[in-house]
Structures are given as structure tokens and as C-alpha cells.
Motif scaffolding. Structure first.
Motif, PDB file in Angstrom:
ATOM      1  N   TYR A  15       0.863  -1.179   0.000  1.00 26.68           N
ATOM      2  CA  TYR A  15       0.000   0.000   0.000  1.00 26.68           C
ATOM      3  C   TYR A  15       0.898   1.226   0.000  1.00 26.68           C
ATOM      4  O   TYR A  15       2.046   1.169   0.446  1.00 26.68           O
ATOM      5  CB  TYR A  15      -0.912   0.002   1.228  1.00 26.68           C
ATOM      6  CG  TYR A  15      -2.030  -1.003   1.131  1.00 26.68           C
ATOM      7  CD1 TYR A  15      -3.303  -0.616   0.704  1.00 26.68           C
ATOM      8  CD2 TYR A  15      -1.824  -2.347   1.433  1.00 26.68           C
ATOM      9  CE1 TYR A  15      -4.333  -1.540   0.595  1.00 26.68           C
ATOM     10  CE2 TYR A  15      -2.842  -3.278   1.321  1.00 26.68           C
ATOM     11  CZ  TYR A  15      -4.096  -2.871   0.899  1.00 26.68           C
ATOM     12  OH  TYR A  15      -5.111  -3.778   0.786  1.00 26.68           O
ATOM     13  N   TRP A  16       0.385   2.337  -0.506  1.00 26.16           N
ATOM     14  CA  TRP A  16       1.176   3.553  -0.582  1.00 26.16           C
ATOM     15  C   TRP A  16       0.305   4.777  -0.312  1.00 26.16           C
ATOM     16  O   TRP A  16      -0.921   4.708  -0.391  1.00 26.16           O
ATOM     17  CB  TRP A  16       1.847   3.701  -1.957  1.00 26.16           C
ATOM     18  CG  TRP A  16       0.927   3.511  -3.127  1.00 26.16           C
ATOM     19  CD1 TRP A  16       0.762   2.376  -3.863  1.00 26.16           C
ATOM     20  CD2 TRP A  16       0.017   4.469  -3.692  1.00 26.16           C
ATOM     21  NE1 TRP A  16      -0.189   2.565  -4.846  1.00 26.16           N
ATOM     22  CE2 TRP A  16      -0.649   3.850  -4.766  1.00 26.16           C
ATOM     23  CE3 TRP A  16      -0.300   5.793  -3.411  1.00 26.16           C
ATOM     24  CZ2 TRP A  16      -1.603   4.501  -5.548  1.00 26.16           C
ATOM     25  CZ3 TRP A  16      -1.251   6.450  -4.178  1.00 26.16           C
ATOM     26  CH2 TRP A  16      -1.883   5.805  -5.237  1.00 26.16           C
ATOM     27  N   THR A  17       0.957   5.876   0.007  1.00 26.83           N
ATOM     28  CA  THR A  17       0.299   7.176   0.077  1.00 26.83           C
ATOM     29  C   THR A  17       1.079   8.124  -0.826  1.00 26.83           C
ATOM     30  O   THR A  17       2.284   7.966  -1.042  1.00 26.83           O
ATOM     31  CB  THR A  17       0.248   7.752   1.512  1.00 26.83           C
ATOM     32  OG1 THR A  17       1.578   7.845   2.020  1.00 26.83           O
ATOM     33  CG2 THR A  17      -0.589   6.872   2.419  1.00 26.83           C
ATOM     34  N   PHE A  18       0.384   9.098  -1.369  1.00 27.67           N
ATOM     35  CA  PHE A  18       1.001  10.040  -2.295  1.00 27.67           C
ATOM     36  C   PHE A  18       0.476  11.433  -1.995  1.00 27.67           C
ATOM     37  O   PHE A  18      -0.728  11.658  -1.943  1.00 27.67           O
ATOM     38  CB  PHE A  18       0.664   9.639  -3.739  1.00 27.67           C
ATOM     39  CG  PHE A  18       1.318  10.488  -4.776  1.00 27.67           C
ATOM     40  CD1 PHE A  18       2.688  10.447  -4.962  1.00 27.67           C
ATOM     41  CD2 PHE A  18       0.561  11.319  -5.586  1.00 27.67           C
ATOM     42  CE1 PHE A  18       3.305  11.222  -5.939  1.00 27.67           C
ATOM     43  CE2 PHE A  18       1.153  12.091  -6.564  1.00 27.67           C
ATOM     44  CZ  PHE A  18       2.529  12.042  -6.741  1.00 27.67           C
ATOM     45  N   GLU A  19       1.406  12.342  -1.766  1.00 23.91           N
ATOM     46  CA  GLU A  19       1.079  13.749  -1.552  1.00 23.91           C
ATOM     47  C   GLU A  19       1.812  14.548  -2.614  1.00 23.91           C
ATOM     48  O   GLU A  19       2.999  14.316  -2.857  1.00 23.91           O
ATOM     49  CB  GLU A  19       1.514  14.200  -0.157  1.00 23.91           C
ATOM     50  CG  GLU A  19       0.823  13.450   0.960  1.00 23.91           C
ATOM     51  CD  GLU A  19       1.414  13.758   2.328  1.00 23.91           C
ATOM     52  OE1 GLU A  19       2.472  14.436   2.389  1.00 23.91           O
ATOM     53  OE2 GLU A  19       0.829  13.315   3.317  1.00 23.91           O
ATOM     54  N   ALA A  20       1.099  15.462  -3.241  1.00 26.15           N
ATOM     55  CA  ALA A  20       1.702  16.267  -4.303  1.00 26.15           C
ATOM     56  C   ALA A  20       0.977  17.599  -4.372  1.00 26.15           C
ATOM     57  O   ALA A  20       0.044  17.853  -3.602  1.00 26.15           O
ATOM     58  CB  ALA A  20       1.599  15.533  -5.637  1.00 26.15           C
ATOM     59  N   SER A  21       1.435  18.435  -5.281  1.00 25.83           N
ATOM     60  CA  SER A  21       0.730  19.694  -5.515  1.00 25.83           C
ATOM     61  C   SER A  21       0.640  19.932  -7.013  1.00 25.83           C
ATOM     62  O   SER A  21       1.529  19.554  -7.776  1.00 25.83           O
ATOM     63  CB  SER A  21       1.451  20.859  -4.837  1.00 25.83           C
ATOM     64  OG  SER A  21       2.737  21.035  -5.387  1.00 25.83           O
ATOM     65  N   LEU A  22      -0.461  20.542  -7.416  1.00 26.06           N
ATOM     66  CA  LEU A  22      -0.644  20.954  -8.791  1.00 26.06           C
ATOM     67  C   LEU A  22       0.147  22.238  -9.028  1.00 26.06           C
ATOM     68  O   LEU A  22       0.557  22.910  -8.063  1.00 26.06           O
ATOM     69  CB  LEU A  22      -2.132  21.179  -9.068  1.00 26.06           C
ATOM     70  CG  LEU A  22      -3.027  19.943  -8.969  1.00 26.06           C
ATOM     71  CD1 LEU A  22      -4.491  20.332  -9.093  1.00 26.06           C
ATOM     72  CD2 LEU A  22      -2.643  18.929 -10.034  1.00 26.06           C
ATOM     73  N   PRO A  23       0.341  22.648 -10.273  1.00 25.04           N
ATOM     74  CA  PRO A  23       1.091  23.878 -10.545  1.00 25.04           C
ATOM     75  C   PRO A  23       0.518  25.125  -9.844  1.00 25.04           C
ATOM     76  O   PRO A  23       1.270  26.024  -9.483  1.00 25.04           O
ATOM     77  CB  PRO A  23       1.014  24.010 -12.067  1.00 25.04           C
ATOM     78  CG  PRO A  23       0.905  22.596 -12.550  1.00 25.04           C
ATOM     79  CD  PRO A  23       0.054  21.907 -11.503  1.00 25.04           C
ATOM     80  N   ASP A  24      -0.795  25.147  -9.604  1.00 24.44           N
ATOM     81  CA  ASP A  24      -1.387  26.302  -8.916  1.00 24.44           C
ATOM     82  C   ASP A  24      -1.300  26.192  -7.394  1.00 24.44           C
ATOM     83  O   ASP A  24      -1.818  27.030  -6.670  1.00 24.44           O
ATOM     84  CB  ASP A  24      -2.836  26.498  -9.351  1.00 24.44           C
ATOM     85  CG  ASP A  24      -3.778  25.386  -8.869  1.00 24.44           C
ATOM     86  OD1 ASP A  24      -3.327  24.456  -8.168  1.00 24.44           O
ATOM     87  OD2 ASP A  24      -4.976  25.458  -9.215  1.00 24.44           O
ATOM     88  N   GLY A  25      -0.650  25.132  -6.901  1.00 23.96           N
ATOM     89  CA  GLY A  25      -0.485  24.950  -5.458  1.00 23.96           C
ATOM     90  C   GLY A  25      -1.536  24.080  -4.807  1.00 23.96           C
ATOM     91  O   GLY A  25      -1.421  23.753  -3.622  1.00 23.96           O
ATOM     92  N   THR A  26      -2.568  23.694  -5.538  1.00 22.54           N
ATOM     93  CA  THR A  26      -3.612  22.845  -4.979  1.00 22.54           C
ATOM     94  C   THR A  26      -3.014  21.500  -4.561  1.00 22.54           C
ATOM     95  O   THR A  26      -2.343  20.848  -5.357  1.00 22.54           O
ATOM     96  CB  THR A  26      -4.730  22.594  -6.017  1.00 22.54           C
ATOM     97  OG1 THR A  26      -5.261  23.848  -6.435  1.00 22.54           O
ATOM     98  CG2 THR A  26      -5.834  21.718  -5.429  1.00 22.54           C
ATOM     99  N   PRO A  27      -3.250  21.106  -3.298  1.00 20.85           N
ATOM    100  CA  PRO A  27      -2.677  19.824  -2.843  1.00 20.85           C
ATOM    101  C   PRO A  27      -3.443  18.621  -3.390  1.00 20.85           C
ATOM    102  O   PRO A  27      -4.644  18.688  -3.639  1.00 20.85           O
ATOM    103  CB  PRO A  27      -2.803  19.904  -1.318  1.00 20.85           C
ATOM    104  CG  PRO A  27      -3.913  20.862  -1.076  1.00 20.85           C
ATOM    105  CD  PRO A  27      -3.937  21.821  -2.230  1.00 20.85           C
TER     106      PRO A  27
END
Length: 158
Positions: free
Chosen positions: A109-121
Motif C-alpha cells: 500500500y502507498w500514500t502520495f502527496e503532491a501539488s498541482l502547478p497552482d499549489g492545490t494539494p
């Protein structure tokens, strides 16, 4: 003439098999660390090292089905991951299942945190299966299939 008892031969075989499985698990654990690092750092050279370059490799994920390393590189790494200014993939506990001396699979299992270019998480979690083959003495990813978390409790019907 030296004669070995069947029990001794069996014990030696089981012991060697356990050592081989332990070695395979350690080698694939290192490959999984590289897999995470390739995503988090968008390290295409590292990703190319861990993925088989042979025909038939594939990656099934919610945004598509890539076939062959060039397609995986272009659509998953450069396309999907490359469009995210920040990425942080974290693997949970994993299990490695050796099949032969040169094939194995893992699940985790995994978790993924990122942000879009506009900063939206973006925050997501999922599960993944990977299939490996040892090529020229090195474990390589041959197939990945990942999906989101279950939508209902285990044991419930459709």
C-alpha cells in the motif's frame, strides 16, 4: 563413499532456499526504494535503470495503460509526475513473493502527496502489485498495476 541422509539433504535445501528468498527480498526492497526515489525526485535515469527495457513491460494505473519503457517514461514519469511541482510517494509495509530464482512479485500500500502547478494539494492512497524478473543479474520491474483503496469493507459483496 560419503552418503548424506535424506534429512540432511532436505535441511540443506530448505536452508539454501530460505537464504535465497531473504536475498531476493533485500534486493527487491532496494529496488522499491529506488522506485520511490525515481518518483519523488523525478529521476528518469534511475527509473530507466529499474525498469526492464525488454518488450512486454507494462504499467496499469487509473490514468491509463502504458506498454513499453518509452510509453511509461513519457506518460507516467514525464507526463503525470512531471506535471506536479512537488511529489512525495511513501510505501507502507510490503511483501515480496519469490517465484523462481529469476522471477518475483511484491504487493504493498502507498500514500502520495503532491501539488498541482497552482499549489492545490493532492492526497491519495492506493495499493500496488509489481512483477520482477532478474535480467543480467539485476532485478528489473516488468509490470506494475496500481489502484485506489477499496471502496467497501473487505468481505462485503459487490
Amino acid at each position: 563413499m560419503l552418503r548424506l541422509s535424506p534429512t540432511l539433504v532436505f535441511a540443506a535445501t530448505v536452508g539454501n532456499t530460505a537464504l535465497a528468498q531473504e536475498a531476493t527480498t533485500g534486493e527487491i526492497a532496494a529496488l522499491l526504494e529506488d522506485y520511490v526515489r525515481a518518483v519523488n525526485e523525478l529521476d528518469i535515469d534511475l527509473a530507466e535503470e529499474i525498469w526492464s527495457q525488454e518488450p512486454g513491460v507494462s504499467f496499469i494505473q487509473p490514468r491509463g495503460h502504458q506498454r513499453g519503457w518509452p510509453d511509461i517514461r513519457d506518460n507516467f514519469y514525464l507526463g503525470a509526475m512531471g506535471g506536479l511541482p512537488t511529489r512525495h510517494l511513501t510505501l507502507g509495509e510490503f511483501e515480496v513473493h519469490p517465484l523462481t530464482d529469476d522471477t518475483a512479485w511484491s504487493e504493498f500500500y502507498w500514500t502520495f502527496e503532491a501539488s498541482l502547478p497552482d499549489g492545490t494539494p493532492i492526497n491519495s492512497a492506493g495499493r500496488e502489485t509489481q512483477i520482477y524478473r532478474r535480467e543480467n543479474g539485476t532485478w528489473q520491474i516488468r509490470h506494475v498495476h496500481y489502484s485506489g483503496m477499496p471502496t467497501q469493507e473487505e468481505g462485503e459483496g459487490f
